[in-house]
Motif scaffolding. Structure first.
Motif, PDB file in Angstrom:
ATOM      1  N   UNK A  34       4.474 -10.441   0.646  1.00 28.34           N
ATOM      2  CA  UNK A  34       5.229 -10.848  -0.436  1.00 28.34           C
ATOM      3  C   UNK A  34       4.777 -10.150  -1.543  1.00 28.34           C
ATOM      4  N   UNK A  35       5.312  -9.874  -2.651  1.00 30.09           N
ATOM      5  CA  UNK A  35       4.653  -9.243  -3.859  1.00 30.09           C
ATOM      6  C   UNK A  35       4.438 -10.765  -4.909  1.00 30.09           C
ATOM      7  N   UNK A  36       4.272 -12.029  -4.328  1.00 27.08           N
ATOM      8  CA  UNK A  36       4.030 -12.918  -5.131  1.00 27.08           C
ATOM      9  C   UNK A  36       3.447 -14.122  -4.543  1.00 27.08           C
ATOM     10  N   UNK A  37       2.395 -13.659  -3.561  1.00 26.97           N
ATOM     11  CA  UNK A  37       1.700 -14.576  -3.118  1.00 26.97           C
ATOM     12  C   UNK A  37       0.062 -14.757  -3.549  1.00 26.97           C
ATOM     13  N   UNK A  38      -0.432 -15.776  -3.947  1.00 29.14           N
ATOM     14  CA  UNK A  38      -1.783 -15.710  -4.639  1.00 29.14           C
ATOM     15  C   UNK A  38      -2.713 -15.419  -3.382  1.00 29.14           C
ATOM     16  N   UNK A  39      -2.833 -16.076  -2.223  1.00 28.85           N
ATOM     17  CA  UNK A  39      -3.552 -15.889  -1.106  1.00 28.85           C
ATOM     18  C   UNK A  39      -3.582 -14.363  -0.865  1.00 28.85           C
ATOM     19  N   UNK A  40      -2.496 -13.736  -0.655  1.00 28.92           N
ATOM     20  CA  UNK A  40      -2.429 -12.490  -0.344  1.00 28.92           C
ATOM     21  C   UNK A  40      -3.334 -11.507  -1.378  1.00 28.92           C
ATOM     22  N   UNK A  41      -2.982 -11.784  -2.417  1.00 30.61           N
ATOM     23  CA  UNK A  41      -3.779 -10.970  -3.521  1.00 30.61           C
ATOM     24  C   UNK A  41      -5.432 -11.198  -3.569  1.00 30.61           C
ATOM     25  N   UNK A  42      -5.731 -12.457  -3.372  1.00 29.08           N
ATOM     26  CA  UNK A  42      -6.963 -13.020  -3.346  1.00 29.08           C
ATOM     27  C   UNK A  42      -8.046 -12.248  -2.078  1.00 29.08           C
ATOM     28  N   UNK A  43      -7.257 -12.417  -1.027  1.00 30.40           N
ATOM     29  CA  UNK A  43      -7.640 -11.907   0.318  1.00 30.40           C
ATOM     30  C   UNK A  43      -7.955 -10.464   0.224  1.00 30.40           C
ATOM     31  N   UNK A  44      -6.957  -9.816  -0.384  1.00 30.50           N
ATOM     32  CA  UNK A  44      -6.987  -8.241  -0.258  1.00 30.50           C
ATOM     33  C   UNK A  44      -8.187  -7.710  -1.158  1.00 30.50           C
ATOM     34  N   UNK A  45      -8.385  -8.575  -2.394  1.00 39.11           N
ATOM     35  CA  UNK A  45      -9.172  -8.381  -3.232  1.00 39.11           C
ATOM     36  C   UNK A  45     -10.755  -8.447  -2.696  1.00 39.11           C
TER      37      UNK A  45
END
Length: 444
Positions: free
Chosen positions: A42-53
């Protein structure tokens, strides 16, 4: 009911996502790949962005990666690039993200991205052999990119700027509405501006050595990329009225062209480029292993990168079972924190939920590859989420082991933290509407 044998196999294959030893195992699995594509469900999930970073930081620090290329517009990302390289006037990451003003603003103007951008600036300020860049791959910024080309030429060659204005003047009668341009040209009411946009790109390429004298290393390259974007965006907005498959293919082909331009520029400078790509699973999971490619004839960035750089590309997907997500009901509507329904029975999400909480799987060989080789439903949430029609709006038939090399599962996730109240989300009436997006899945 999931086959107990399959569950047992996947539970033995899973690796936790916490701990230094597990980071080492993940880096070992990535190996010597030069292109690591990290997706999100999704384009709106905190954990996806944090794990990717987090993974991106590991790759920069321990594998010498030199660039981050994101599903973002080139001129917006260029401002971030200048900030992380210690250039420009922005003092904070929040300032540097200030050009991300069109819907969906939260997709890049969020706390997780701001934290990563702050870290990247500090990293580049240290003793590094080569500073890391931040670049945009998308093509929705047609008018801003044309303006950027003219602004650059006004500084280095006013006569060339005059020619550029004349060429781009072909688009003027449509104002800031590229959809109207696409409709008019596809229905015979206006002659396409393709030739004019192509001529401008060719002139910049042909005169690179001459025009770039006396400018910074980036300026001409950025102008050329903006000209390429304008040429490809012109094709994209016309393709929108020929069918969804055509426009999708133009967009993802542009993304891989931009990635190739970054690689070619590094190689011309005698350097090896190693790039982390941030985009949605629908762009990065190989289209040949989903209904996208098999039934609709679509290609995507993941497929094209694998084909162009075989053996050097590694694709990481991310998945969740339930929680909350930041998304909108429709395009240009205010963002909301919405409840994500539990994964449908029989879906990839439901299977991974039974396997465990936070872990990753290697899908290239072994039991996990065999267990996830069969076709099954997989959920994709873009910037729009429609739980009432979730099966038809957000699920696609895929073969996960064909789409991804590694798969991260974060079972319960939370909505992305935006930098501002999304009730203030910019709309087409407030700014320049650079185009309605493709809708695979809804809003993506």
């Amino acid at each position: 009911m999931t086959d107990p044998h399959t569950l047992d196999l996947l539970r033995r294959e899973r690796r936790p996502l916490t701990g230094r030893d597990e980071d080492d195992a993940l880096l070992d699995a990535i190996g010597d790949a030069r292109f690591v594509l990290i997706g999100e469900a999704s384009h709106g999930t905190e954990e996806f962005y944090r794990e990717r970073a987090r993974i991106t930081r590991l790759l920069i620090e321990h594998r010498g990666f030199t660039a981050v290329a994101a599903e973002a517009d080139w001129p917006d990302a260029a401002r971030v690039h200048r900030f992380v390289r210690g250039e420009g006037e922005d003092q904070t990451a929040e300032d540097a993200l200030g050009d991300f003003v069109r819907f969906p603003r939260w997709m890049w103007r969020n706390r997780a991205v701001a934290d990563f951008v702050t870290w990247l600036r500090a990293h580049n300020a240290g003793e590094v052999a080569r500073p890391v860049g931040f670049y945009g791959l998308d093509l929705y910024s047609m008018h801003r990119s044309m303006n950027a080309v003219v602004a650059y030429l006004q500084e280095v060659d006013p006569e060339a700027a005059r020619r550029a204005k004349e060429r781009y003047g072909c688009f003027e009668m449509f104002g800031q509405n590229p959809q109207a341009y696409g409709y008019a040209t596809e229905h015979g009411a206006w002659e396409p501006c393709e030739q004019a946009a192509t001529q401008q790109l060719v002139e910049l390429q042909r005169r690179e050595a001459e025009l770039s004298r006396g400018t910074s290393d980036d300026e001409h390259f950025f102008a050329e990329q903006n000209a390429r974007l304008a040429r490809n965006a012109e094709q994209y907005y016309r393709a929108m009225f020929r069918g969804r498959e055509d426009s999708w293919n133009v967009r993802d082909t542009h993304m891989v062209e931009t990635l190739a331009a970054l690689i070619e520029r590094a190689e011309a400078q005698g350097q090896e480029a190693k790039v982390v790509v941030w985009a949605h699973n629908s762009h990065l999971g190989d289209a040949r292993a989903s209904a996208m490619g098999r039934q609709r004839g679509e290609v995507n960035l993941g497929q094209l990168t694998r084909e162009r750089w075989p053996g050097s590309t590694l694709i990481i997907g991310q998945s969740t079972y339930s929680g909350t997500v930041r998304a909108a009901d429709d395009w240009d509507e205010p963002a909301q924190v919405m409840t994500v329904r539990p994964g449908m029975p029989g879906s990839l999400e439901a299977l991974l939920h039974e396997v465990g909480d936070r872990y990753w799987l290697d899908l290239r060989t072994g039991a996990a590859a065999q267990a996830l080789a069969a076709e099954q439903l997989q959920r994709f949430i873009g910037v729009i989420y429609r739980p009432a029609t979730e099966r038809w709006s957000h699920y696609v038939e895929t073969e996960p082991a064909g789409q991804y090399d590694l798969l991260l599962h974060l079972d319960q996730t939370q909505a992305l933290e935006a930098l501002e109240d999304q009730q203030d989300e910019a709309t087409a009436d407030d700014l320049t509407a650079e185009g309605l997006p493709d809708t695979f899945p809804t809003g993506e």
